[in-house]
Write a protein that holds these residues in place. Structure first.
Motif, PDB file in Angstrom:
ATOM      1  N   GLU A  18     -15.125  21.364  31.772  1.00  0.00           N
ATOM      2  CA  GLU A  18     -16.165  21.020  30.794  1.00  0.00           C
ATOM      3  C   GLU A  18     -16.687  22.272  30.090  1.00  0.00           C
ATOM      4  OE1 GLU A  18     -20.582  18.989  30.561  1.00  0.00           O
ATOM      5  OE2 GLU A  18     -19.181  18.284  32.102  1.00  0.00           O
ATOM      6  N   ARG A  19     -16.868  23.349  30.838  1.00  0.00           N
ATOM      7  CA  ARG A  19     -17.319  24.603  30.215  1.00  0.00           C
ATOM      8  C   ARG A  19     -16.278  25.125  29.224  1.00  0.00           C
ATOM      9  NH1 ARG A  19     -20.550  28.189  34.725  1.00  0.00           N
ATOM     10  NH2 ARG A  19     -21.785  26.484  35.544  1.00  0.00           N
ATOM     11  N   LEU A  20     -15.020  24.971  29.570  1.00  0.00           N
ATOM     12  CA  LEU A  20     -13.951  25.363  28.663  1.00  0.00           C
ATOM     13  C   LEU A  20     -14.031  24.531  27.376  1.00  0.00           C
ATOM     14  CD1 LEU A  20     -11.576  27.416  28.854  1.00  0.00           C
ATOM     15  CD2 LEU A  20     -10.153  25.499  29.622  1.00  0.00           C
ATOM     16  N   ALA A  21     -14.254  23.234  27.535  1.00  0.00           N
ATOM     17  CA  ALA A  21     -14.372  22.334  26.378  1.00  0.00           C
ATOM     18  C   ALA A  21     -15.601  22.669  25.531  1.00  0.00           C
ATOM     19  CB  ALA A  21     -14.434  20.886  26.855  1.00  0.00           C
ATOM     20  N   LYS A  22     -16.685  23.005  26.177  1.00  0.00           N
ATOM     21  CA  LYS A  22     -17.898  23.363  25.419  1.00  0.00           C
ATOM     22  C   LYS A  22     -17.689  24.648  24.627  1.00  0.00           C
ATOM     23  CE  LYS A  22     -21.355  21.011  28.247  1.00  0.00           C
ATOM     24  NZ  LYS A  22     -22.452  21.166  29.224  1.00  0.00           N
ATOM     25  N   SER A  23     -16.973  25.598  25.204  1.00  0.00           N
ATOM     26  CA  SER A  23     -16.675  26.831  24.490  1.00  0.00           C
ATOM     27  C   SER A  23     -15.774  26.534  23.292  1.00  0.00           C
ATOM     28  CB  SER A  23     -16.010  27.836  25.434  1.00  0.00           C
ATOM     29  OG  SER A  23     -15.862  29.084  24.816  1.00  0.00           O
ATOM     30  N   PHE A  24     -14.796  25.664  23.468  1.00  0.00           N
ATOM     31  CA  PHE A  24     -13.943  25.226  22.367  1.00  0.00           C
ATOM     32  C   PHE A  24     -14.811  24.613  21.262  1.00  0.00           C
ATOM     33  CE2 PHE A  24     -11.763  21.908  20.088  1.00  0.00           C
ATOM     34  CZ  PHE A  24     -10.578  22.519  19.693  1.00  0.00           C
ATOM     35  N   ASN A 170     -11.076  35.861  30.520  1.00  0.00           N
ATOM     36  CA  ASN A 170     -11.366  35.596  29.107  1.00  0.00           C
ATOM     37  C   ASN A 170     -11.062  34.159  28.687  1.00  0.00           C
ATOM     38  OD1 ASN A 170      -8.580  35.673  29.151  1.00  0.00           O
ATOM     39  ND2 ASN A 170      -8.383  36.929  27.318  1.00  0.00           N
ATOM     40  N   TRP A 171     -11.057  33.227  29.637  1.00  0.00           N
ATOM     41  CA  TRP A 171     -10.746  31.835  29.318  1.00  0.00           C
ATOM     42  C   TRP A 171     -11.693  31.253  28.279  1.00  0.00           C
ATOM     43  CZ3 TRP A 171      -6.115  31.283  30.864  1.00  0.00           C
ATOM     44  CH2 TRP A 171      -5.682  31.712  32.115  1.00  0.00           C
ATOM     45  N   LEU A 172     -12.989  31.501  28.435  1.00  0.00           N
ATOM     46  CA  LEU A 172     -13.966  30.931  27.506  1.00  0.00           C
ATOM     47  C   LEU A 172     -13.819  31.527  26.111  1.00  0.00           C
ATOM     48  CD1 LEU A 172     -17.110  30.676  29.812  1.00  0.00           C
ATOM     49  CD2 LEU A 172     -15.444  28.895  29.236  1.00  0.00           C
ATOM     50  N   ASP A 173     -13.514  32.820  26.037  1.00  0.00           N
ATOM     51  CA  ASP A 173     -13.268  33.446  24.738  1.00  0.00           C
ATOM     52  C   ASP A 173     -12.040  32.840  24.064  1.00  0.00           C
ATOM     53  OD1 ASP A 173     -15.470  35.127  25.045  1.00  0.00           O
ATOM     54  OD2 ASP A 173     -14.269  36.780  25.868  1.00  0.00           O
ATOM     55  N   GLN A 174     -10.990  32.617  24.847  1.00  0.00           N
ATOM     56  CA  GLN A 174      -9.785  31.990  24.298  1.00  0.00           C
ATOM     57  C   GLN A 174     -10.099  30.606  23.750  1.00  0.00           C
ATOM     58  OE1 GLN A 174      -6.185  31.965  26.719  1.00  0.00           O
ATOM     59  NE2 GLN A 174      -6.910  33.789  27.799  1.00  0.00           N
ATOM     60  N   ALA A 175     -10.896  29.849  24.490  1.00  0.00           N
ATOM     61  CA  ALA A 175     -11.255  28.494  24.055  1.00  0.00           C
ATOM     62  C   ALA A 175     -12.091  28.533  22.775  1.00  0.00           C
ATOM     63  CB  ALA A 175     -12.011  27.766  25.171  1.00  0.00           C
ATOM     64  N   LYS A 176     -13.027  29.446  22.713  1.00  0.00           N
ATOM     65  CA  LYS A 176     -13.861  29.569  21.512  1.00  0.00           C
ATOM     66  C   LYS A 176     -13.012  29.947  20.300  1.00  0.00           C
ATOM     67  CE  LYS A 176     -18.187  31.671  19.968  1.00  0.00           C
ATOM     68  NZ  LYS A 176     -19.268  32.592  20.342  1.00  0.00           N
ATOM     69  N   GLU A 177     -12.073  30.868  20.485  1.00  0.00           N
ATOM     70  CA  GLU A 177     -11.180  31.269  19.389  1.00  0.00           C
ATOM     71  C   GLU A 177     -10.294  30.120  18.951  1.00  0.00           C
ATOM     72  OE1 GLU A 177      -8.992  34.767  20.592  1.00  0.00           O
ATOM     73  OE2 GLU A 177     -10.843  35.862  21.033  1.00  0.00           O
ATOM     74  N   LEU A 178      -9.765  29.377  19.908  1.00  0.00           N
ATOM     75  CA  LEU A 178      -8.943  28.213  19.575  1.00  0.00           C
ATOM     76  C   LEU A 178      -9.778  27.184  18.813  1.00  0.00           C
ATOM     77  CD1 LEU A 178      -6.328  26.592  19.706  1.00  0.00           C
ATOM     78  CD2 LEU A 178      -6.992  25.849  22.016  1.00  0.00           C
TER      79      LEU A 178
END
Length: 186
Positions: A18-24, A170-178
């Motif tokens: 969910e945190r990954l999705a929120k960053s996306f 850097n998973w959250l950064d990757q998700a935000k960039e995507l």
């Protein structure tokens, strides 16, 4: 403005997927996109019975449950995001039921389609090796191909089990960039 549907397949509220999705979503919204989340664990979505009655009563499926909300949102979305933890090398039960209920979109009687919509896979696993994602990646690729979805991106975050582990690396950064990349209007 792009409309994005984010399907949260984890039973854990504010867990790693969910945190990954929120960053996306943060990245996508920074480009003017609109993201709508569905917490599947709290929804009543029954499994597909393969009755082949898709569209027979003027709607996607004859099963009366919360999937009707998803159909409506998916129909109007430009992007569909599948966010899930890895369970036994594949989808969580919550999100697997949604995949099975995508059958109306490939029916000969389909009144709407997801063909050419963008798709994103966000998946997390506690395992340290990244090859644990092989089965879910194959399922995603084959299902997206069958539905005619266009791949916008995938993130497979490994070694994240305890809530908050996703903050490492850097998973959250990757998700935000995507998300920012997908959220742009072409």
């Amino acid at each position: 403005m792009k409309k994005i549907v984010i399907l949260l397949g984890s039973p854990r509220k504010n867990g790693n997927s969910e945190r990954l999705a929120k960053s996306f979503a943060t990245g996508a919204e920074s480009q003017g996109a609109q993201a709508r989340f569905f917490r599947l664990h709290n929804m009543n979505i029954k499994g597909c019975s393969d009755c082949r009655q898709c569209w027979s009563k003027g709607k996607h499926c004859i099963v009366a449950d919360d999937m009707s909300q998803l159909y409506e949102s998916i129909d109007h979305a430009d992007v569909i995001v599948f966010a899930t933890p890895l369970y036994w090398y594949s989808w969580s039960a919550q999100i697997k039921a949604v995949w099975d209920r995508m059958l109306p979109y490939v029916s000969d009687k389909a009144k709407t389609t997801v063909k050419d919509k963008q798709s994103v896979l966000l998946v997390t696993a506690g395992d340290e090796r990244d090859d644990v994602f092989d089965a879910v990646l194959e399922s995603f690729d084959r299902s997206a191909s069958l539905l005619g979805l266009k791949l916008a991106g995938k993130i497979c975050a490994h070694n994240v089990y305890d809530i908050g582990d996703i903050e490492e690396g850097n998973w959250l950064d990757q998700a935000k960039e995507l998300g920012a990349s997908v959220g742009k209007v072409n």
